[in-house]
Design a protein around this motif. Structure first.
Motif, mmCIF file in Angstrom:
data_model
loop_
_atom_site.group_PDB
_atom_site.id
_atom_site.type_symbol
_atom_site.label_atom_id
_atom_site.label_comp_id
_atom_site.label_asym_id
_atom_site.label_seq_id
_atom_site.Cartn_x
_atom_site.Cartn_y
_atom_site.Cartn_z
ATOM 1 N N LEU A 73 0.829 -1.206 0.000
ATOM 2 C CA LEU A 73 0.000 0.000 0.000
ATOM 3 C C LEU A 73 0.863 1.256 0.000
ATOM 4 O O LEU A 73 0.607 2.201 -0.760
ATOM 5 N N ARG A 78 3.928 1.619 -0.969
ATOM 6 C CA ARG A 78 4.715 1.758 -2.199
ATOM 7 C C ARG A 78 3.839 1.783 -3.454
ATOM 8 O O ARG A 78 4.349 1.904 -4.556
ATOM 9 N N LYS A 79 2.531 1.630 -3.259
ATOM 10 C CA LYS A 79 1.600 1.543 -4.386
ATOM 11 C C LYS A 79 2.023 0.425 -5.341
ATOM 12 O O LYS A 79 1.998 0.583 -6.567
ATOM 13 N N ASP A 80 2.381 -0.700 -4.713
ATOM 14 C CA ASP A 80 2.891 -1.861 -5.456
ATOM 15 C C ASP A 80 1.773 -2.902 -5.535
ATOM 16 O O ASP A 80 1.507 -3.625 -4.571
ATOM 17 N N ARG A 129 0.787 -6.306 -3.093
ATOM 18 C CA ARG A 129 -0.504 -6.452 -2.419
ATOM 19 C C ARG A 129 -1.174 -7.763 -2.819
ATOM 20 O O ARG A 129 -1.751 -8.467 -1.973
#
Length: 221
Positions: free
Chosen positions: A88, A90-92, A96
């Motif tokens: 979340l 790292r917006k990866d 997730r």
């Protein structure tokens, strides 16, 4: 993979897991399955020697103070949760999804573990007198149904290898990841021996089931 898919995936996984024996006849999975069962039986013959050794030795006291049962349980829960949190931040999306798959694998593994523990009711090594008969350990454990109080297979090990396999397969392009993931799972499995919580055959089957459930039922590779 998404939160909406978790429950349908779990139901599909469980169907795939419990119908696997019926597919052995028509597919080529019988060789690794037979090998795993044979290896477990061979290790069962070593259980009394291994269990007696860990009951009397104090060599691993320091190790046991770190890899306690509670610590490894928390680790199996925190690993997917930590991955998801990092994903979340790292917006990866891949991370997730990996976390959700790892959580799915742990739930699948624990369902299998509970059923097998209740079915076999194997007594843990620590519950047998040091001079007792370690072979006479099956169908003896007490406890209420669906509590999974038995020894076979190792629940901590199956959970650890479930998570390790998801991470190793998803990030296998990084050479160090499989070594780190399986290495940590191996330490968890060894701790179950050194704590006299399980026999070596329990731990081996736990590792084999954790790997198989994650790879073939969850990832379907």
């Amino acid at each position: 993979m998404s939160w909406k898919r978790v429950l349908p995936n779990l139901l599909s996984d469980q169907e795939r897991i419990w119908t696997f024996p019926a597919r052995l006849v028509n597919q080529q999975h019988w060789i690794p399955a037979a090998t795993t069962v044979g290896a477990t039986a061979a290790l069962w013959a070593l259980d009394p020697t291994e269990a007696a050794y860990f009951r009397r030795t104090s060599t691993f006291n320091g190790f046991n103070n770190v890899f306690t049962g509670n610590a490894t349980t928390i680790g199996a829960i925190m690993a997917p949760a930590s991955l998801y949190a990092i994903g979340l931040m790292r917006k990866d999306l891949k991370m997730r999804h990996t976390a959700l798959l790892a959580g799915e694998a742990v739930v699948d593994a624990e369902v299998v573990t509970t059923v097998l523990k209740d079915a076999t009711k194997r007594v843990r090594p620590a519950a047998i007198r040091p001079t007792g008969n370690y072979y006479d350990s099956w169908f003896e454990s007490s406890g209420s149904f669906l509590r999974g109080n038995g020894s076979f297979p190792s629940g901590h090990t199956i959970a650890a290898f479930s998570v390790a396999t998801i991470v190793a397969r998803r990030y296998g392009n990084h050479r160090w990841v499989p070594y780190a993931a399986y290495g940590m799972a191996g330490l968890v499995g060894f701790s179950r021996l050194s704590l006299s919580a399980h026999f070596v055959s329990d731990v081996f089957m736990g590792g084999a089931l954790g790997y198989s459930i994650s790879r073939f039922a969850v990832l379907r590779q």
